[in-house]
Enzyme design. Structure first.
Site, PDB file in Angstrom:
ATOM      1  N   ASN A  65       0.750   3.310  11.133  1.00 55.53           N
ATOM      2  CA  ASN A  65      -0.112   3.783  12.235  1.00 55.53           C
ATOM      3  C   ASN A  65       0.180   2.941  13.469  1.00 55.53           C
ATOM      4  O   ASN A  65       0.723   1.849  13.365  1.00 55.53           O
ATOM      5  CB  ASN A  65      -1.591   3.623  11.843  1.00 55.53           C
ATOM      6  N   ALA A  92       2.353  -2.094   4.289  1.00 55.10           N
ATOM      7  CA  ALA A  92       2.075  -1.102   5.330  1.00 55.10           C
ATOM      8  C   ALA A  92       1.500  -1.888   6.498  1.00 55.10           C
ATOM      9  O   ALA A  92       0.702  -2.801   6.300  1.00 55.10           O
ATOM     10  CB  ALA A  92       1.071  -0.081   4.824  1.00 55.10           C
ATOM     11  N   HIS A 145      -5.310  -9.459  -2.023  1.00 58.99           N
ATOM     12  CA  HIS A 145      -5.453  -9.798  -0.603  1.00 58.99           C
ATOM     13  C   HIS A 145      -6.528 -10.867  -0.401  1.00 58.99           C
ATOM     14  O   HIS A 145      -7.497 -10.943  -1.148  1.00 58.99           O
ATOM     15  CB  HIS A 145      -5.849  -8.555   0.200  1.00 58.99           C
ATOM     16  N   HIS A 180      -3.722   0.639  -5.109  1.00 52.18           N
ATOM     17  CA  HIS A 180      -2.988  -0.492  -5.693  1.00 52.18           C
ATOM     18  C   HIS A 180      -3.238  -0.490  -7.190  1.00 52.18           C
ATOM     19  O   HIS A 180      -4.381  -0.510  -7.625  1.00 52.18           O
ATOM     20  CB  HIS A 180      -3.487  -1.824  -5.126  1.00 52.18           C
ATOM     21  N   TYR A 195      -8.680 -10.787   1.921  1.00 53.15           N
ATOM     22  CA  TYR A 195      -9.961 -10.151   2.307  1.00 53.15           C
ATOM     23  C   TYR A 195     -10.796  -9.692   1.116  1.00 53.15           C
ATOM     24  O   TYR A 195     -11.958  -9.333   1.266  1.00 53.15           O
ATOM     25  CB  TYR A 195      -9.732  -8.976   3.279  1.00 53.15           C
ATOM     26  N   GLU A 196     -10.184  -9.693  -0.074  1.00 55.09           N
ATOM     27  CA  GLU A 196     -10.968  -9.337  -1.264  1.00 55.09           C
ATOM     28  C   GLU A 196     -11.883 -10.475  -1.694  1.00 55.09           C
ATOM     29  O   GLU A 196     -12.696 -10.310  -2.607  1.00 55.09           O
ATOM     30  CB  GLU A 196     -10.019  -8.964  -2.415  1.00 55.09           C
ATOM     31  N   SER A 202       0.819  -1.225   0.000  1.00 50.95           N
ATOM     32  CA  SER A 202       0.000   0.000   0.000  1.00 50.95           C
ATOM     33  C   SER A 202       0.842   1.260   0.000  1.00 50.95           C
ATOM     34  O   SER A 202       1.649   1.479   0.907  1.00 50.95           O
ATOM     35  CB  SER A 202      -0.892   0.050   1.246  1.00 50.95           C
ATOM     36  N   MET A 206      -2.448  -7.245   6.912  1.00 49.31           N
ATOM     37  CA  MET A 206      -3.409  -8.143   6.264  1.00 49.31           C
ATOM     38  C   MET A 206      -2.829  -8.815   5.012  1.00 49.31           C
ATOM     39  O   MET A 206      -3.564  -9.244   4.130  1.00 49.31           O
ATOM     40  CB  MET A 206      -4.662  -7.347   5.870  1.00 49.31           C
ATOM     41  N   SER A 207      -1.512  -8.889   4.938  1.00 56.05           N
ATOM     42  CA  SER A 207      -0.898  -9.437   3.721  1.00 56.05           C
ATOM     43  C   SER A 207       0.383 -10.180   4.052  1.00 56.05           C
ATOM     44  O   SER A 207       0.593 -10.594   5.192  1.00 56.05           O
ATOM     45  CB  SER A 207      -0.605  -8.291   2.745  1.00 56.05           C
ATOM     46  N   HIS A 253      -7.930   3.913   6.561  1.00 51.05           N
ATOM     47  CA  HIS A 253      -7.089   3.575   5.402  1.00 51.05           C
ATOM     48  C   HIS A 253      -6.396   4.836   4.869  1.00 51.05           C
ATOM     49  O   HIS A 253      -5.253   4.769   4.417  1.00 51.05           O
ATOM     50  CB  HIS A 253      -7.947   2.920   4.314  1.00 51.05           C
TER      51      HIS A 253
HETATM   52  N1  HPA Z   1      -3.960  -3.364  11.184  1.00 54.78           N
HETATM   53  C1  HPA Z   1      -3.965  -4.231  10.156  1.00 54.78           C
HETATM   54  N2  HPA Z   1      -3.455  -3.960   8.987  1.00 54.78           N
HETATM   55  C2  HPA Z   1      -2.892  -2.758   8.802  1.00 54.78           C
HETATM   56  C3  HPA Z   1      -2.840  -1.802   9.829  1.00 54.78           C
HETATM   57  C4  HPA Z   1      -3.404  -2.122  11.090  1.00 54.78           C
HETATM   58  O1  HPA Z   1      -3.395  -1.337  12.054  1.00 54.78           O
HETATM   59  N3  HPA Z   1      -2.214  -0.706   9.314  1.00 54.78           N
HETATM   60  C5  HPA Z   1      -1.894  -1.013   8.021  1.00 54.78           C
HETATM   61  N4  HPA Z   1      -2.308  -2.243   7.714  1.00 54.78           N
END
Ligand code: HPA
Length: 268
Positions: free
Chosen positions: A229, A107, A77, A55, A79-80, A25, A205-206, A243
């Site tokens: 974050n 990320a 991903h 993306h 989750y898609e 990302s 998530m990847s 996001h």
């Molecule tokens: N959690 C899960 N996936 C993420 C996060 C998060 O805080 N930040 C970027 N991808």
């Protein structure tokens, strides 16, 4: 698989990459800067197209610092709604094309309270908390064995090399364990607390499905997280995350990130 390989070889004048990079990302710019052949996933046989904003969804071939590289500009991903097999298919394609070293980037949220947004973290190990595994199903003996060892997915010599490159560039590197959840919802504070107790430093998530498959195929893996974050509940004064924040912070970190990747590729 054979039709994918034949298609890509025909499109790239038989380009044989030795390094693979999956750009996460907000980190896809490297593939704009270095781009000899760019092929949208939508055109590649057996590839699925990315649905996430930020993306791009193309496979880019280029020479970087004298090394032949194939880059995924945007990844797919779990989750898609795609299967684990589908999201890791490009890794198997890279292996068949000749890739020996795979650099995985993403990320990630900081579980470790000492990490700051825009920090970079070298992944030393991971926890697969996705509740499934990309190697489930019939085993393809031409790629790897049924019960592959996962003792050292993220190779220590690559971590040392990345640390050296970062030092030369004056970049601070964190080290840590990446915890993969499926998403797409961010975690709850209780889940992040659990992840920390289990030994995680960052959450995302990847990456983990690709890392498992790459290691299974005998590729050397290096993983780099851009901390975008603090994960939920890490700093009690932070009430929510988005996001937009993830993409914004990746933007801040991307100059250093790009320089680092270039230096690593050069030193491989
Ligand atoms: N959690 C899960 N996936 C993420 C996060 C998060 O805080 N930040 C970027 N991808």
């Amino acid at each position: 698989m054979e039709n994918t390989i034949n298609f890509l070889k025909a499109k790239t004048n038989n380009f044989i990459p030795e390094v693979g990079i999956i750009l996460g990302s907000g980190l896809g710019e490297l593939a704009d800067e270095y781009c000899e052949y760019a092929i949208p996933y939508t055109e590649i046989p057996n590839f699925i197209k990315s649905t996430v904003k930020g993306h791009k969804g193309r496979l880019v071939f280029a020479e970087i610092e004298g090394k032949r590289v194939v880059m995924m500009q945007g990844r797919n991903h779990f989750y898609e709604g795609h299967s684990m097999q589908d999201i890791t298919y490009p890794v198997k394609v890279m292996k068949k094309l000749g890739v020996k070293t795979l650099i995985l980037t993403n990320a990630a949220g900081a579980v470790n309270a000492d990490f700051k947004p825009a920090d970079l973290m070298l992944i030393t190990d991971h926890i697969n908390y996705m509740g499934t595994n990309p190697l489930i199903g019939a085993n393809d003996d031409s790629l790897g064995e049924r019960f592959p060892d996962m003792s050292e997915i993220y190779k220590k010599d690559l971590i040392a090399l990345a640390d050296k490159c970062a030092k030369n560039l004056g970049l601070k590197m964190q080290h840590g364990v990446y915890f993969a959840s499926t998403g797409p919802s961010y975690e709850t504070p209780a889940e992040i607390k659990m992840a920390r107790i289990l030994g995680a430093d960052a959450v995302g998530m990847s990456t983990v499905p690709e890392a498992i498959v790459a290691n299974y195929c005998g590729m050397n893996v290096l993983g780099i997280s851009c901390i975008s974050n603090a994960a939920a509940g890490v700093h009690p004064e932070q009430v929510s995350l988005s996001h937009a924040e993830v993409i914004e912070t990746a933007n801040v970190a991307k100059a250093g990130f790009k320089a680092l990747i270039k230096d690593i590729v050069k030193s491989l």
